[in-house]
Design a protein around this motif. Structure first.
Motif, PDB file in Angstrom:
ATOM      1  N   PRO A 114      -7.351   3.971  14.251  1.00 22.92           N
ATOM      2  CA  PRO A 114      -7.632   3.349  12.910  1.00 22.92           C
ATOM      3  C   PRO A 114      -7.495   4.015  11.013  1.00 22.92           C
ATOM      4  O   PRO A 114      -7.159   3.452  10.514  1.00 22.92           O
ATOM      5  CB  PRO A 114      -9.341   3.961  13.096  1.00 22.92           C
ATOM      6  N   PHE A 115      -7.189   5.159  11.507  1.00 27.23           N
ATOM      7  CA  PHE A 115      -6.578   6.196   9.961  1.00 27.23           C
ATOM      8  C   PHE A 115      -5.419   5.672   9.676  1.00 27.23           C
ATOM      9  O   PHE A 115      -4.924   5.692   9.143  1.00 27.23           O
ATOM     10  CB  PHE A 115      -7.086   7.823  10.535  1.00 27.23           C
ATOM     11  N   ARG A 116      -5.029   5.038  10.956  1.00 28.67           N
ATOM     12  CA  ARG A 116      -3.322   4.428  10.593  1.00 28.67           C
ATOM     13  C   ARG A 116      -3.112   3.634   9.329  1.00 28.67           C
ATOM     14  O   ARG A 116      -2.981   2.586   8.755  1.00 28.67           O
ATOM     15  CB  ARG A 116      -1.650   4.572  11.581  1.00 28.67           C
ATOM     16  N   ILE A 117      -3.961   2.615  10.440  1.00 31.04           N
ATOM     17  CA  ILE A 117      -4.153   0.928   9.853  1.00 31.04           C
ATOM     18  C   ILE A 117      -5.194   0.885   8.443  1.00 31.04           C
ATOM     19  O   ILE A 117      -4.038   0.888   7.625  1.00 31.04           O
ATOM     20  CB  ILE A 117      -5.495   0.286  10.470  1.00 31.04           C
ATOM     21  N   ARG A 118      -5.712   2.349   8.435  1.00 26.62           N
ATOM     22  CA  ARG A 118      -6.433   2.456   6.512  1.00 26.62           C
ATOM     23  C   ARG A 118      -5.815   2.204   5.875  1.00 26.62           C
ATOM     24  O   ARG A 118      -5.050   2.154   5.162  1.00 26.62           O
ATOM     25  CB  ARG A 118      -7.715   3.720   7.384  1.00 26.62           C
ATOM     26  N   LYS A 119      -4.423   3.397   5.910  1.00 27.97           N
ATOM     27  CA  LYS A 119      -3.523   4.124   5.490  1.00 27.97           C
ATOM     28  C   LYS A 119      -2.132   2.701   4.873  1.00 27.97           C
ATOM     29  O   LYS A 119      -2.856   2.637   3.959  1.00 27.97           O
ATOM     30  CB  LYS A 119      -2.933   4.834   5.898  1.00 27.97           C
ATOM     31  N   LEU A 120      -2.023   1.755   5.837  1.00 28.44           N
ATOM     32  CA  LEU A 120      -1.602   0.777   5.887  1.00 28.44           C
ATOM     33  C   LEU A 120      -1.652   0.382   4.603  1.00 28.44           C
ATOM     34  O   LEU A 120      -1.484  -0.493   3.853  1.00 28.44           O
ATOM     35  CB  LEU A 120      -0.719   0.121   6.608  1.00 28.44           C
ATOM     36  N   LEU A 121      -3.307  -0.051   5.112  1.00 27.27           N
ATOM     37  CA  LEU A 121      -4.162  -0.945   4.318  1.00 27.27           C
ATOM     38  C   LEU A 121      -4.270  -0.933   3.122  1.00 27.27           C
ATOM     39  O   LEU A 121      -3.744  -1.400   1.955  1.00 27.27           O
ATOM     40  CB  LEU A 121      -5.612  -1.606   4.852  1.00 27.27           C
ATOM     41  N   ASP A 122      -4.578   0.223   2.775  1.00 24.22           N
ATOM     42  CA  ASP A 122      -4.232   1.263   1.407  1.00 24.22           C
ATOM     43  C   ASP A 122      -2.901   1.184   1.062  1.00 24.22           C
ATOM     44  O   ASP A 122      -2.724   0.932  -0.683  1.00 24.22           O
ATOM     45  CB  ASP A 122      -4.550   2.406   1.425  1.00 24.22           C
ATOM     46  N   LEU A 123      -1.944   1.783   1.533  1.00 24.51           N
ATOM     47  CA  LEU A 123      -1.038   0.926   0.687  1.00 24.51           C
ATOM     48  C   LEU A 123      -0.403  -0.355   0.540  1.00 24.51           C
ATOM     49  O   LEU A 123       0.086  -0.809  -0.667  1.00 24.51           O
ATOM     50  CB  LEU A 123       0.172   1.455   2.234  1.00 24.51           C
ATOM     51  N   GLN A 124      -1.106  -1.556   1.195  1.00 23.47           N
ATOM     52  CA  GLN A 124      -0.959  -2.018   0.728  1.00 23.47           C
ATOM     53  C   GLN A 124      -1.389  -3.191  -0.096  1.00 23.47           C
ATOM     54  O   GLN A 124      -1.241  -3.485  -0.881  1.00 23.47           O
ATOM     55  CB  GLN A 124      -1.439  -3.375   1.451  1.00 23.47           C
ATOM     56  N   ALA A 125      -2.657  -1.966  -0.616  1.00 26.39           N
ATOM     57  CA  ALA A 125      -3.081  -2.533  -2.196  1.00 26.39           C
ATOM     58  C   ALA A 125      -2.908  -2.026  -2.707  1.00 26.39           C
ATOM     59  O   ALA A 125      -2.894  -2.830  -3.961  1.00 26.39           O
ATOM     60  CB  ALA A 125      -4.682  -2.570  -1.337  1.00 26.39           C
ATOM     61  N   LYS A 126      -2.175  -0.520  -2.261  1.00 22.32           N
ATOM     62  CA  LYS A 126      -1.368  -0.634  -3.753  1.00 22.32           C
ATOM     63  C   LYS A 126       0.062  -1.116  -4.432  1.00 22.32           C
ATOM     64  O   LYS A 126       0.472  -1.042  -5.203  1.00 22.32           O
ATOM     65  CB  LYS A 126      -1.785   1.021  -3.483  1.00 22.32           C
ATOM     66  N   MET A 127       0.253  -1.527  -3.361  1.00 21.67           N
ATOM     67  CA  MET A 127       1.896  -2.097  -3.225  1.00 21.67           C
ATOM     68  C   MET A 127       1.736  -3.402  -3.631  1.00 21.67           C
ATOM     69  O   MET A 127       2.908  -3.936  -3.844  1.00 21.67           O
ATOM     70  CB  MET A 127       2.934  -1.532  -2.269  1.00 21.67           C
ATOM     71  N   GLY A 128       1.202  -3.924  -2.873  1.00 25.98           N
ATOM     72  CA  GLY A 128       0.787  -5.784  -2.560  1.00 25.98           C
ATOM     73  C   GLY A 128       1.499  -6.048  -1.809  1.00 25.98           C
ATOM     74  O   GLY A 128       1.816  -4.529  -0.325  1.00 25.98           O
ATOM     75  N   MET A 129       1.277  -7.321  -1.070  1.00 28.04           N
ATOM     76  CA  MET A 129       2.148  -7.677  -0.036  1.00 28.04           C
ATOM     77  C   MET A 129       3.583  -7.333   0.303  1.00 28.04           C
ATOM     78  O   MET A 129       4.247  -8.641  -0.239  1.00 28.04           O
ATOM     79  CB  MET A 129       2.052  -9.267  -0.067  1.00 28.04           C
ATOM     80  N   GLN A 130       3.610  -6.232   0.661  1.00 25.96           N
ATOM     81  CA  GLN A 130       5.187  -5.967   1.315  1.00 25.96           C
ATOM     82  C   GLN A 130       6.020  -6.550   3.037  1.00 25.96           C
ATOM     83  O   GLN A 130       5.123  -6.084   3.199  1.00 25.96           O
ATOM     84  CB  GLN A 130       5.865  -4.286   0.822  1.00 25.96           C
ATOM     85  N   PRO A 131       6.504  -7.444   3.000  1.00 29.30           N
ATOM     86  CA  PRO A 131       7.299  -7.785   4.088  1.00 29.30           C
ATOM     87  C   PRO A 131       7.395  -6.540   4.922  1.00 29.30           C
ATOM     88  O   PRO A 131       6.813  -6.988   5.998  1.00 29.30           O
ATOM     89  CB  PRO A 131       8.267  -8.727   3.541  1.00 29.30           C
ATOM     90  N   HIS A 132       8.129  -5.312   4.513  1.00 30.35           N
ATOM     91  CA  HIS A 132       7.575  -4.540   5.823  1.00 30.35           C
ATOM     92  C   HIS A 132       6.732  -4.049   6.151  1.00 30.35           C
ATOM     93  O   HIS A 132       6.339  -3.300   7.279  1.00 30.35           O
ATOM     94  CB  HIS A 132       8.933  -3.046   5.397  1.00 30.35           C
ATOM     95  N   LEU A 133       5.765  -4.015   5.466  1.00 31.38           N
ATOM     96  CA  LEU A 133       4.163  -3.159   5.523  1.00 31.38           C
ATOM     97  C   LEU A 133       3.664  -4.511   6.752  1.00 31.38           C
ATOM     98  O   LEU A 133       2.550  -4.135   8.065  1.00 31.38           O
ATOM     99  CB  LEU A 133       3.245  -2.898   4.322  1.00 31.38           C
TER     100      LEU A 133
END
Lengths: 742, 288
Positions: free
Chosen positions: A205-224
Motif C-alpha cells: 500500500p505505501f508504494r501505491i500511495r507513493k506512485l499516486l503521489d508522484l502521478q499527482a505531482k508529475m501528471g500522467m506519465q506513461p512509465h508511472l
C-alpha cells in the motif's frame, strides 16, 4: 511438382569420404563456428594468447588504479580502456570482469568520459553475475558518480536484464530501486526496472500511495501508468482508480548502445545450446521491423501444434500411441527421442526441423510423405522470397540468406538427400545469378540436386552454369568442377544404396529406370568433358584447372567397379592430350592412374560379359574400347616407345608428318616425351643423374638406359609417382620393350 | 458458419491484397467455429504483448469464420473460407453494432489439377485475399502459418498477366454507360516517376477486341498481344509515344481493377468467379 526420392534409409555410402558427413556432435556445435574456431586457434593462437594477457592486465589495472589523472594525458589508461572495449566487442567480457569494471565506473574515480566508455563496453560473453550488481547498487546509493552515469547504468541494467544469472538478491533490493523514483530524471528508467522486477509480494500500500503521489505531482506519465497498472493487475483490490487503456509504448528504449551486441550474444548463446532455442527468432522480428509482414526470413521455432481438436487427435493416434504424445519442446536428448519415437508430436511448423538435429534423425527414419511435403512447401516459398538476386531491394539481407542456404545445405548433408524445393529454386534462380552472390552456398546446394531419369538439367542447370563458367575466373571454374564432382559422387552413392535396397523392395521407383539414370549420369559427364575442354583452352591448360578436371575423371573411370553402374566414358581429347603433355608431374601421374583404372574397369567388364554368356542389358560399346586403345597407343608411344608421332591414330592426336617435325629443328624429337625427356619428368631425370653420376656435369640424359632405365623407374616410383607405376606395370609389357596393347 | 449467399457479395468494391498460400495441413471445414475461438484468443494475446498486464477491457475483437461454398469452380474445389474480424464498440459493449475491421478470404476456383495431386491431409486454398489493417493481417497470417504449417507469399501480377486481364475483361459484356477501360503505364528509368493513363470507351475497346478474337470463349497469347499492339499503335499515332517501352501497372475495367503490386477490386458479382479463377491460377503457379 513433388519429386521426392523414396529412400530414406541408411544413407551412408560405402566408400564415400564426405567432409560434411552426418555427425551429430559436429552439427550441434555448428560447423561454421567450429571451423573458424579451429582456424583461429591454429593460426592466431599466439595473438590470442597475448590478447588475453593484455585483457587481464587491463583488468588488474582497473582493479588497483588509485589516482589516474585525465584520460588525455594517461597513455596507460588509454591503452587498457581500448583493450577492454575491443575484447567486449569481439567476444564479450567474462563474468568476473563485471565486478571490477562496475566498481570502477560507478565509484567516480575517473572522469565521466571514461565511465561512459566502460559502461558501454560492459557486454557479457555469457552471463552477468548478480553479486556484481549488488555492489553497484550500493555505489549508486552513495552517489559518487554523476547523474548521467547513474542513468546510463540503469539503462544498461534494463538492457542486460535477461543476462543476469540470478535475480533473487536484486529482488531484495526492490526498496532501494523504489527510492530512486524521487529523482525526476531517473524516474522513467527506474519505473521500467521496477516493472521488470515486480512480483506480487512487492506490491505494498505505501508504494501505491507513493506512485499516486508522484502521478499527482508529475501528471500522467506513461512509465508511472505502466507500473501502476501492473500493481493493479497483481492487487486489484488496492487500487481503485481507472487507468486509461491502450498505450502504444510505456517505456523508452534502453537497449540503444548495446543493441547490436545483445543480438550477437543471443546468437552466440543459441549456438552453444544443444537444441537451438527460439530466442533469436523473437529478436529478428524486431530487427527488421521495416520490412512488411512475413517478408523476413524466420526459421520457425519448434513448438507443438497449437490446436488440439478432437478429430485431429484421432488422426494422430496410431497403433503405438498409448495415450499421450510427447511434445517436441521437451525433446532434448537422443535417448528421449528413442523412447518416444512412436508417439512424438511433430512441430506445428515443419521448417523448424532445420535447426533441430534430433528431429532430423526422426525424419531420416520415417516415411511420412506429408512431413516432407510440408517442409517442401515452406522451403520452396522461403527460398523464392528471400533469394537476394531475384527479389528487388533484398541485397541487404544477403548475410541472412547465406546463413539460411548454409543451414539447408547442412540438412541435406545430414539427410544425405537433396530437397526437390532446392532443385526447383536452383533451376528458377540460376539464369539470373551473377555467379558471385552467395557463391559457395549455391555451388554446394548444387551438389545435392537429386538424380532422376527425367532430367531437366540440360536446360535449367547446364545452360546458365556454362555461361557463367566461361566468363568467370579460374577459381570459379575450379569450384564449379569441384561441385559437379560432388554431385556425381552423391548420385553414384545414391545409386549404390538403391541397388542395396533393390533386393528387399521393388527397387527403382516408378519414375526411375536404370537406363534413364545412366543417361542422366552420362549427360553430366559429357557436360563436364565439354566445359573442361573449353576451359583448358581459355586458361591455356592451367595446371591448377587440370588438377580439378582429372579429379573428376578419377571418379568417372571407376564407375563400373566402384559404383556398379554400367557406364564408362573416356575423357575427351581436349582433356586427355593437355594432361598427357602437361608440364606438371602431378597431372601426368593423375592421368596415368586414371588410365590404369579405366583399364581395370574395362577388363572386368569384358570378363563379366564372357562369364555370363548371356545378353546383358548394358554393354560397353566397342567404341569405348576403341577410344581407350587409341589413348593407350598415344600414351605408350609418348612415354615409352617414343613413336607417338608416327603411331598415334586418334584424329585429334599427336600424329605429325616427319617433315613438319624436322622443320621444328628439334633434335631427337622422337624421344622428347618419354619418361626421361617429358617436360613433367625431366626434373626427376636431372636429379637422378646427379645422384647416379655425381661427378658428371654434362647432364647426359642418354645415359639412362638398360639397367639404369630400370633404376630410374624405381627412382620415379620412390618419388611418389604411384599412378605412373600402376600404369607402366599394367599397360606395358616389360619383357619386350615393344608396346603391348590389350 | 452456415452458407450465406450475401457473404460473397461482400467481396465486391473493396481493395484486396493478393497472397498465395501453400496447402493447409490438417485444416478441416468442419471446425470453423473452433478455429474462430482459437484465432480470437490468439489475437487477444498478441494485442496484449508489450502492454501492461490485465487492462483487457477494450480488446474485444470478434472473429468469425464462414464457409462460402458458392465461391468455387466445381465440387472438386474446396469451399472458400471467409475470415472476418469485427470490433465491438468500446462505448457501449452491449450494443450489437459491430464494426468490420478486417476480412480475409481463402479460395480456390478451378484449381483441381493442383489440389488433386496433394495428399488428403492437405487442403488447397491457394488464393488469399486480405482487406484491412496490416497488423491484423500479420496476426491472422501468423496464426494460420503456425496452425496449419502453410506459408503466405505476396502475389504480384506481372505486366503480361495484366494485359491478359485487360483483354479478357474487355470481352465481357456489361451494361451500357459503364465506366471507361483504363490502362495505367509507368515509364521506367526516369528521375521522377511518370505515369501515363490510357482510357478507352468500353464499347470501342470491345469492338476492337471482337475484331481480334477468332473463336469466342477462347483466348490465345497471340490475340492478347495483337490487341495490346493495336492499342499501342493507336496511342502512338496520336502522341508519338511507344507504350510498348513502358510497363503496364494497372488495368481497370467495369469488371474489376488490378494493380501489378498485387491488389484487386472486384466490381461485378457476375464475373467474380471468372476473375478468381485467373487469380487462383496465378497463385498456384507461384507455389508450385
Amino acid at each position: 511438382m513433388h519429386r521426392k526420392q523414396s529412400s530414406k534409409n541408411s544413407k551412408q555410402p560405402p566408400q564415400a569420404h564426405h567432409s560434411n558427413q552426418t555427425d551429430l556432435s559436429a552439427w550441434r556445435k555448428g560447423g561454421k563456428t567450429e571451423k573458424s574456431l579451429q582456424k583461429h586457434q591454429s593460426h592466431n593462437s599466439q595473438v590470442n594468447e597475448s590478447k588475453r594477457d593484455s585483457f587481464e592486465q587491463a583488468l588488474s589495472y582497473f582493479e588497483k588504479v588509485q589516482d589516474p589523472g585525465s584520460l588525455r594525458k594517461n597513455e596507460v589508461l588509454q591503452k587498457h580502456l581500448a583493450t577492454v572495449e575491443s575484447t567486449a566487442l569481439e567476444k564479450g567480457l567474462p563474468p568476473e570482469a563485471f565486478d571490477v569494471l562496475l566498481n570502477v565506473a560507478l565509484s567516480g574515480k575517473f572522469a565521466d568520459a571514461v565511465n561512459t566508455r566502460l559502461l558501454k563496453s560492459l557486454i557479457p560473453a555469457s552471463v552477468i553475475p548478480e553479486s556484481s550488481l549488488v555492489s553497484s547498487v550500493s555505489w549508486l546509493c552513495v552517489s559518487k558518480c554523476s547523474g548521467s552515469i547513474q542513468l546510463l547504468f540503469l539503462r544498461w541494467l534494463i538492457a542486460m536484464f535477461d543476462f543476469i544469472d540470478h535475480k533473487d538478491q536484486l529482488h531484495a533490493l526492490y526498496g532501494f530501486f523504489f527510492s530512486f523514483l524521487q529523482d525526476e530524471k531517473m524516474c522513467p528508467y527506474v519505473c521500467h526496472l521496477l516493472y521488470l522486477l515486480t512480483r506480487k509480494e512487492s506490491v505494498k500500500p505505501f508504494r501505491i500511495r507513493k506512485l499516486l503521489d508522484l502521478q499527482a505531482k508529475m501528471g500522467m506519465q506513461p512509465h508511472l501508468q505502466a507500473l501502476l497498472s501492473l500493481y493493479k493487475h497483481f492487487c486489484p483490490e488496492l487500487i481503485s482508480i481507472t487507468l486509461p487503456g491502450k498505450m502504444k509504448t510505456y517505456f523508452k528504449n534502453s537497449e540503444g548502445p548495446w543493441k547490436a551486441a545483445i543480438i550477437t550474444i543471443r546468437r552466440r548463446n543459441q549456438e552453444k545450446s544443444p537444441v537451438s532455442q527460439p530466442l533469436l527468432l523473437g529478436t529478428t522480428q524486431h530487427q527488421s521491423r521495416k520490412r512488411k509482414w512475413n517478408t523476413q526470413l524466420i526459421l520457425p521455432a519448434s513448438s507443438a501444434s497449437t490446436t488440439h481438436l478432437a478429430e485431429v487427435k484421432d488422426k494422430n493416434s496410431d497403433l503405438y500411441s498409448i495415450s499421450e504424445s510427447f511434445p517436441v519442446e521437451q525433446l532434448q536428448t537422443f535417448s528421449q527421442l528413442l523412447q518416444n519415437i512412436h508417439h512424438l508430436e511433430l512441430p506445428s511448423q515443419m521448417g523448424s526441423v532445420l535447426t533441430h538435429p534430433l528431429l532430423l534423425h526422426y525424419m531420416n527414419c520415417i516415411k511420412d510423405e506429408s512431413i516432407y511435403l510440408r517442409l517442401h512447401y515452406w522451403m520452396g516459398q522461403t527460398l523464392q522470397e528471400e533469394c537476394t538476386w531475384c527479389v528487388v531491394d533484398s541485397s541487404q539481407y544477403e548475410e541472412e540468406f547465406k546463413d539460411f542456404l548454409e543451414i539447408v545445405h547442412k540438412t541435406e548433408c545430414f539427410l544425405q538427400e537433396g530437397f526437390s524445393s532446392c532443385e526447383e529454386f536452383l533451376y528458377r534462380s540460376l539464369p539470373f545469378w551473377d555467379g558471385f552472390c552467395c557463391r559457395s552456398q549455391i555451388l554446394r546446394l548444387m551438389t545435392w540436386i537429386p538424380l532422376s531419369s527425367f532430367s531437366e538439367m540440360k536446360s535449367h542447370l547446364y545452360g546458365p552454369l556454362a555461361q557463367l563458367f566461361f566468363t568467370s575466373s579460374l577459381y570459379f571454374k575450379c569450384s564449379v568442377l569441384e561441385s559437379l564432382k560432388e554431385l556425381l559422387q552423391n548420385w553414384l552413392n545414391w545409386h549404390v544404396i538403391q541397388l542395396d535396397s533393390e533386393s528387399d523392395s521393388q527397387g527403382y521407383s516408378l519414375n526411375t529406370t536404370l537406363s534413364g539414370l545412366v543417361n542422366t549420369v552420362a549427360e553430366l559427364i559429357h557436360f563436364v568433358g565439354w566445359i573442361s575442354t573449353l576451359a583448358l583452352r581459355l586458361e591455356s591448360s592451367a595446371t591448377f584447372l587440370l588438377y580439378f578436371i582429372l579429379d573428376f575423371y578419377e571418379m568417372v573411370c571407376d564407375i563400373y567397379l566402384r559404383y556398379n553402374l554400367p557406364l564408362l566414358i573416356m575423357p575427351p581429347a581436349g582433356v586427355f592430350y593437355p594432361a598427357l603433355l602437361s608440364m606438371d608431374s602431378v597431372n601426368l601421374n593423375q592421368l596415368c592412374y586414371i588410365m590404369y583404372r579405366y583399364r581395370t574397369n574395362l577388363v572386368a567388364a569384358k570378363e563379366n560379359e564372357q562369364i555370363k554368356k548371356k545378353i546383358l542389358q548394358f554393354k560397353f560399346s566397342s567404341q569405348t574400347y576403341q577410344e581407350y586403345n587409341q589413348y593407350l597407343i598415344a600414351m605408350v608411344g609418348c612415354l615409352w616407345t617414343s613413336n607417338a608421332f608416327q603411331k598415334d591414330v586418334h584424329p585429334q592426336g599427336l600424329r605429325l608428318d616427319e617433315e613438319v617435325l624436322k622443320k621444328t629443328r628439334v633434335q631427337d624429337f622422337k624421344t622428347s616425351f618419354n619418361v626421361v625427356y617429358h617436360p613433367a619428368l625431366m626434373g626427376y631425370a636431372l636429379l637422378f643423374l646427379q645422384q647416379a653420376w655425381p661427378d658428371d656435369n654434362t647432364f647426359n640424359f642418354s645415359l639412362i638406359k638398360g639397367r639404369k632405365w630400370n633404376w630410374y623407374l624405381e627412382y620415379l616410383y620412390a618419388q611418389g609417382l604411384k599412378g605412373l607405376k600402376l600404369f607402366i606395370e599394367s599397360s606395358i609389357n616389360r619383357v619386350s620393350p615393344a608396346s603391348q596393347i590389350k | 458458419q452456415e452458407a450465406d449467399p450475401q457473404k460473397a457479395v461482400s467481396l465486391l468494391r473493396k481493395q484486396w491484397s493478393l497472397y498465395s498460400v501453400t496447402p493447409l495441413y490438417r485444416f478441416s471445414g468442419a471446425h470453423l467455429k473452433e478455429y474462430a475461438r482459437l484465432l480470437g484468443a490468439f489475437i487477444a494475446a498478441e494485442k496484449q504483448k508489450g502492454l501492461a498486464v490485465g487492462e483487457g477491457v477494450d480488446l474485444g475483437v470478434q472473429v468469425t469464420f464462414s464457409s462460402l461454398p458458392e465461391l468455387r469452380g466445381g465440387h472438386r474445389d474446396q469451399p472458400a473460407v471467409l475470415v472476418q474480424l469485427s470490433s465491438r464498440s468500446s462505448v457501449s459493449p452491449k450494443s450489437s453494432d459491430e464494426k468490420l475491421v478486417w476480412s480475409g478470404c481463402f479460395c480456390c476456383v478451378a484449381g483441381e489439377d493442383f489440389s488433386e495431386n496433394v495428399p488428403e491431409d492437405f487442403t488447397c486454398l491457394p488464393l488469399f485475399l486480405a482487406n484491412g489493417a496490416e497488423s491484423y493481417l500479420a496476426m491472422v497470417g501468423s496464426w494460420f502459418q503456425k496452425t496449419f504449417d502453410c506459408h503466405f507469399c505476396r502475389l504480384s501480377i506481372s505486366p503480361l498477366n495484366l494485359s491478359w486481364m485487360a483483354a479478357m475483361w474487355t470481352g465481357c459484356s456489361v451494361e451500357k454507360n459503364a465506366c471507361a477501360t483504363e490502362l495505367l503505364f509507368s515509364v521506367p528509368c526516369l528521375p521522377q516517376p511518370l505515369d501515363i493513363s490510357y482510357a478507352i470507351h468500353p464499347e470501342d475497346a470491345k469492338a476492337l477486341w471482337d475484331t481480334v478474337q477468332k473463336t469466342p470463349g477462347e483466348i490465345t497469347q497471340e490475340e492478347v498481344s495483337l490487341y495490346m499492339d493495336c492499342l499501342y499503335s493507336h496511342f502512338h499515332r496520336h502522341f508519338k509515344i511507344h507504350l510498348s517501352a513502358t510497363k503496364l501497372v494497372k488495368v481497370s475495367t467495369a469488371i474489376a481493377s488490378a494493380h501489378c503490386n498485387g491488389t484487386i477490386k472486384f466490381l461485378q458479382s457476375k464475373y467474380l468467379p471468372g476473375v478468381l479463377k485467373l487469380l487462383t491460377e496465378l497463385a498456384i503457379s507461384q507455389i508450385q
